[in-house]
Design a protein around this motif. Structure first.
Motif, PDB file in Angstrom:
ATOM      1  N   LEU A   1       0.856  -1.195   0.000  1.00  0.00           N
ATOM      2  CA  LEU A   1       0.000   0.000   0.000  1.00  0.00           C
ATOM      3  C   LEU A   1       0.888   1.239   0.000  1.00  0.00           C
ATOM      4  O   LEU A   1       1.935   1.248   0.650  1.00  0.00           O
ATOM      5  N   PRO A   2       0.461   2.310  -0.707  1.00  0.00           N
ATOM      6  CA  PRO A   2       1.310   3.513  -0.790  1.00  0.00           C
ATOM      7  C   PRO A   2       1.764   4.021   0.575  1.00  0.00           C
ATOM      8  O   PRO A   2       2.930   4.367   0.741  1.00  0.00           O
ATOM      9  N   THR A   3       0.893   4.029   1.589  1.00  0.00           N
ATOM     10  CA  THR A   3       1.306   4.557   2.901  1.00  0.00           C
ATOM     11  C   THR A   3       2.429   3.708   3.483  1.00  0.00           C
ATOM     12  O   THR A   3       3.369   4.232   4.087  1.00  0.00           O
ATOM     13  N   ASN A   4       2.337   2.395   3.325  1.00  0.00           N
ATOM     14  CA  ASN A   4       3.371   1.521   3.879  1.00  0.00           C
ATOM     15  C   ASN A   4       4.680   1.626   3.108  1.00  0.00           C
ATOM     16  O   ASN A   4       5.764   1.623   3.688  1.00  0.00           O
ATOM     17  N   LEU A   5       4.568   1.718   1.789  1.00  0.00           N
ATOM     18  CA  LEU A   5       5.779   1.898   0.976  1.00  0.00           C
ATOM     19  C   LEU A   5       6.481   3.190   1.372  1.00  0.00           C
ATOM     20  O   LEU A   5       7.710   3.262   1.432  1.00  0.00           O
ATOM     21  N   GLN A   6       5.636   4.184   1.678  1.00  0.00           N
ATOM     22  CA  GLN A   6       6.200   5.464   2.103  1.00  0.00           C
ATOM     23  C   GLN A   6       6.995   5.310   3.406  1.00  0.00           C
ATOM     24  O   GLN A   6       8.043   5.925   3.574  1.00  0.00           O
ATOM     25  N   ILE A   7       6.471   4.467   4.305  1.00  0.00           N
ATOM     26  CA  ILE A   7       7.178   4.232   5.571  1.00  0.00           C
ATOM     27  C   ILE A   7       8.568   3.644   5.284  1.00  0.00           C
ATOM     28  O   ILE A   7       9.578   4.088   5.832  1.00  0.00           O
ATOM     29  N   PHE A   8       8.605   2.649   4.380  1.00  0.00           N
ATOM     30  CA  PHE A   8       9.902   2.044   4.025  1.00  0.00           C
ATOM     31  C   PHE A   8      10.833   3.087   3.423  1.00  0.00           C
ATOM     32  O   PHE A   8      12.000   3.184   3.782  1.00  0.00           O
TER      33      PHE A   8
ATOM     34  N   TYR B   1       7.750   5.457  11.074  1.00  0.00           N
ATOM     35  CA  TYR B   1       8.976   4.794  10.627  1.00  0.00           C
ATOM     36  C   TYR B   1       8.794   3.309  10.874  1.00  0.00           C
ATOM     37  O   TYR B   1       7.881   2.910  11.624  1.00  0.00           O
ATOM     38  N   ILE B   2       9.656   2.481  10.274  1.00  0.00           N
ATOM     39  CA  ILE B   2       9.425   1.034  10.328  1.00  0.00           C
ATOM     40  C   ILE B   2       9.267   0.545  11.772  1.00  0.00           C
ATOM     41  O   ILE B   2       8.316  -0.148  12.112  1.00  0.00           O
ATOM     42  N   GLY B   3      10.220   0.933  12.621  1.00  0.00           N
ATOM     43  CA  GLY B   3      10.194   0.456  14.001  1.00  0.00           C
ATOM     44  C   GLY B   3       8.900   0.828  14.704  1.00  0.00           C
ATOM     45  O   GLY B   3       8.284   0.014  15.396  1.00  0.00           O
ATOM     46  N   LYS B   4       8.462   2.060  14.472  1.00  0.00           N
ATOM     47  CA  LYS B   4       7.249   2.535  15.121  1.00  0.00           C
ATOM     48  C   LYS B   4       6.027   1.789  14.571  1.00  0.00           C
ATOM     49  O   LYS B   4       5.095   1.454  15.323  1.00  0.00           O
ATOM     50  N   ALA B   5       6.067   1.500  13.270  1.00  0.00           N
ATOM     51  CA  ALA B   5       4.962   0.773  12.649  1.00  0.00           C
ATOM     52  C   ALA B   5       4.851  -0.617  13.262  1.00  0.00           C
ATOM     53  O   ALA B   5       3.757  -1.075  13.614  1.00  0.00           O
ATOM     54  N   VAL B   6       6.025  -1.299  13.408  1.00  0.00           N
ATOM     55  CA  VAL B   6       6.024  -2.641  13.976  1.00  0.00           C
ATOM     56  C   VAL B   6       5.435  -2.601  15.374  1.00  0.00           C
ATOM     57  O   VAL B   6       4.574  -3.406  15.745  1.00  0.00           O
ATOM     58  N   LEU B   7       5.899  -1.636  16.150  1.00  0.00           N
ATOM     59  CA  LEU B   7       5.427  -1.499  17.529  1.00  0.00           C
ATOM     60  C   LEU B   7       3.910  -1.317  17.563  1.00  0.00           C
ATOM     61  O   LEU B   7       3.208  -1.972  18.334  1.00  0.00           O
ATOM     62  N   THR B   8       3.429  -0.452  16.691  1.00  0.00           N
ATOM     63  CA  THR B   8       2.001  -0.158  16.692  1.00  0.00           C
ATOM     64  C   THR B   8       1.179  -1.380  16.280  1.00  0.00           C
ATOM     65  O   THR B   8       0.191  -1.727  16.914  1.00  0.00           O
ATOM     66  N   TYR B   9       1.640  -2.058  15.204  1.00  0.00           N
ATOM     67  CA  TYR B   9       0.837  -3.165  14.687  1.00  0.00           C
ATOM     68  C   TYR B   9       0.817  -4.339  15.649  1.00  0.00           C
ATOM     69  O   TYR B   9      -0.210  -4.972  15.842  1.00  0.00           O
ATOM     70  N   GLN B  10       1.969  -4.638  16.273  1.00  0.00           N
ATOM     71  CA  GLN B  10       1.921  -5.834  17.123  1.00  0.00           C
ATOM     72  C   GLN B  10       1.433  -5.489  18.518  1.00  0.00           C
ATOM     73  O   GLN B  10       0.751  -6.271  19.155  1.00  0.00           O
ATOM     74  N   GLY B  11       1.687  -4.267  18.972  1.00  0.00           N
ATOM     75  CA  GLY B  11       1.271  -3.902  20.321  1.00  0.00           C
ATOM     76  C   GLY B  11      -0.154  -3.407  20.374  1.00  0.00           C
ATOM     77  O   GLY B  11      -1.027  -4.049  20.957  1.00  0.00           O
TER      78      GLY B  11
END
Lengths: 342, 301
Positions: B68-75, B256-266
């Motif tokens: 998705l464009p938003t996620n690609l943007q995060i990368f 940012y990637i790290g923050k995204a991971v934290l948000t999605y799993q937490g």
């Protein structure tokens, strides 16, 4: 008639309190194979580094073919160095190492390649151009280092104990080869070594260094046969020094003298003592049989020792060992005596 | 008794080797590789949006979401940040490393080493928080800018959307500055080590062969220091890619990637998507290392 390649005008190099090089005067001729011989810390390497430009004299001048180079950086002198550890660039191939100086000068690659190949031929390493230095033996690296320096046609080539890391056989082979290459290219070689044998076999002239000063400059024969100081007598060859009362009894003068071991003969009963000979009596204290020759340690009457070397022309080990503790008479020609100061 | 035991082991050196190697290997295989495999497996599951449960069925649906464009943007944003941080670290670290390796006296070198590594003795979070104070609206930088009458310039800079934000402490520039500060030691030490290993005679030889100091730097020192730069950049690059604390504290709303991971799993319990996100930096790092190898960074290993 020959041109002066290098001139040291009262050159000193001090490191704090230490006088590594102390007021040296030296003249090296164009095309000479010149050796700087001395123990470590005698100042020979510092002199070499000052010629190369890695170090600058504290005072005095270094003149290179008429030009004062004392304060020129290394890259503005037409002098090249073969380093003790070879200092080959590990990230470049042999070819790029040798062609480095030409590349810096801006020579195009094809032209460079031709000269590099010629050099590889001169140092007998054809087809080694593509290798990395890590894939070469010590002797091969040595040759690459030599080729890398020579390809720039320097006015003077400096060699800093280049054979030190090689084993004896390879070293002797390289000594001959270096000398041949020097004759072929006709460049002034300045060779730093602590190995007196190496200096004697290869050099046109030798400067013997000690404690930042030059003790003697001369041809190998001069330095060996007629050492001018006790240091030179001891450092080049075996020192046989006699002084004081004993010297007076032998030569009629208390002046200290040196005589080389192979110049002394063990006198036979029927030996006639000529006017041109010196005589000394003593007792053999030690005998070392070395195959080709035998070494005797003779204690002189009145004190002091002389080492005597005789070839085993007619004697066997049985004969020579019997000489131990025998009284002997020693003979040598007056002309073989050097009176040494200090 | 003890002697007999020594002899027993002395005669069975392979056994000794095995005893020494099994614990670390087990640790490595179970904890490192094992968790990576779990991650990989999880990334091929998906979250049922209706029940909120993870469905353990093989699917590439989750990965599609990454595109998705938003996620690609995060990368893209994270990778760009990692690249900029790495470049800035190299630029700052190189002169200091060079000075340490070639000019500093042994005594001074020890002190510099200490100065470089000293920040690592204190907690990372404490140091990051202290930057909050430096960069805050009433912080040192704003205050200094006020004194020299450059507050106008600072405000103009902050109003720029791509780099600015409400204040330096809530802006991509803030994240960048803190990252550079935090990872700098990891760049200095490897470069310094690489430069230290360049023998003096090589530099002298280059000058001897006619190269000016600038030419020597380009043709001898840089190529030999390059493996150190790559080693350091692996640290700064990968640490920036994975970090979530700094973007959390200094970030605007952009992920940012790290923050995204934290948000999605937490927060949202979307473990498959978090896992898929984590695969991103791994792929980026592998690509990075392949490029580094191509450039000859590992030739000396």
């Amino acid at each position: 008639m020959s041109e002066t390649a290098i001139l040291f005008k009262s050159v000193s190099r001090h490191f704090g309190e230490i006088k590594a090089v102390d007021n040296i005067e030296l003249e090296i001729q164009d095309g000479e194979f010149f050796s700087m011989l001395g123990p470590s810390g005698s100042g020979k390497t510092t002199c070499l580094r000052m010629i190369a430009g890695f170090d600058r004299p504290t005072s005095g001048q270094i003149i290179l073919y008429g030009q004062d180079v004392s304060n020129l950086p290394p890259y503005e002198r037409s002098v090249n160095t073969v380093f003790q550890d070879y200092a080959l660039f590990p990230h470049m191939t042999v070819e790029d190492n040798i062609g480095y100086g030409l590349m810096i000068k801006g020579m195009a690659k094809p032209e460079r390649k031709k000269l590099v190949d010629e050099m590889l031929g001169l140092v007998q390493l054809p087809n080694f151009g593509g290798r990395k230095p890590s894939q070469l033996s010590g002797g091969q690296r040595q040759r690459v280092a030599l080729a890398r320096a020579l390809i720039n046609h320097p006015k003077v080539l400096l060699l800093d104990e280049p054979l030190g890391a090689l084993d004896l056989k390879l070293r002797q082979q390289m000594q001959v080869e270096l000398k041949n290459i020097q004759r072929k290219v006709g460049i002034t070689f300045i060779f730093v070594t602590h190995d007196q044998e190496e200096a004697l076999t290869m050099s046109d002239r030798i400067a013997v260094f000690s404690a930042g000063k030059i003790e003697q400059v001369g041809t190998p024969a001069e330095v060996y046969e007629h050492p001018s100081t006790t240091f030179v007598a001891g450092f080049v060859g075996t020192s046989n020094l006699v002084s004081g009362v004993v010297a007076n009894r032998i030569t009629g003068s208390p002046k200290q003298f040196s005589v080389r071991p192979e110049k002394i003969h063990l006198a036979k009963a029927d030996d006639r003592i000529g006017d041109d000979m010196f005589v000394a009596d003593g007792t053999v204290r030690d005998v070392v049989y070395l195959g080709l020759f035998t070494r005797y340690l003779v204690e002189l009457e009145g004190g002091g020792d002389l080492v005597v070397v005789e070839q085993n022309l007619n004697t066997t080990s049985m004969d020579v060992t019997r000489a131990k503790n025998q009284k002997v008479r020693l003979l040598w020609k007056k002309e073989h005596v050097s009176y040494v100061g200090g | 008794m003890l002697n007999r035991l020594s002899t027993f082991f002395y005669l069975r050196q392979r056994l000794v080797l095995a005893l020494f190697l099994v614990p670390p290997l087990l640790w490595f295989l179970v904890v490192y590789i094992g968790s990576l495999i779990t991650l990989l497996i999880n990334s091929f599951f998906y979250l049922d949006g209706f029940t909120g449960q993870v469905v353990r069925e093989f699917t590439t649906k989750t990965y599609m979401k990454l595109l998705l464009p938003t996620n690609l943007q995060i990368f893209a944003r994270t990778t760009l940040m990692a690249v900029l941080v790495t470049i800035a670290c190299v630029i700052i670290a190189f002169p200091l490393s060079y000075y340490m390796a070639r000019f500093a006296s042994p005594r001074l070198k020890t002190w510099l080493y200490l100065a470089v590594t000293l920040p690592l003795w204190t907690s990372y979070v404490v140091r990051v928080y202290s930057w909050k104070l430096i960069l805050a609206q009433e912080g040192i930088i704003s205050w200094l800018a006020g004194i020299v009458h450059l507050d106008g310039l600072l405000n103009w800079y902050l109003s720029n959307e791509t780099v600015g934000g409400p204040s330096l402490s809530v802006s991509p520039t803030g994240i960048f500055l803190v990252f550079v500060y935090i990872w700098l030691p990891y760049m200095i030490i490897p470069i310094q080590t690489a430069l230290e290993r360049v023998p003096r005679s090589l530099i002298e030889a280059s000058g001897d062969l006619g190269a000016t100091p600038a030419q020597t730097f380009r043709t001898v020192i840089m190529p030999l220091a390059f493996p150190g730069v790559v080693a350091g950049s692996i640290f700064t690059f990968s640490l920036t890619l994975g970090d979530f604390i700094v973007p959390q504290l200094f970030g605007t709303s952009s992920f940012y990637i790290g923050k995204a991971v934290l948000t999605y799993q937490g927060t949202s319990g979307n473990i498959p998507l978090a896992a898929a996100f984590t695969m991103g930096p791994i792929v980026i790092m592998i690509t990075y290392l392949l490029i580094a190898r191509k450039l000859g960074a590992f030739d000396a290993l």
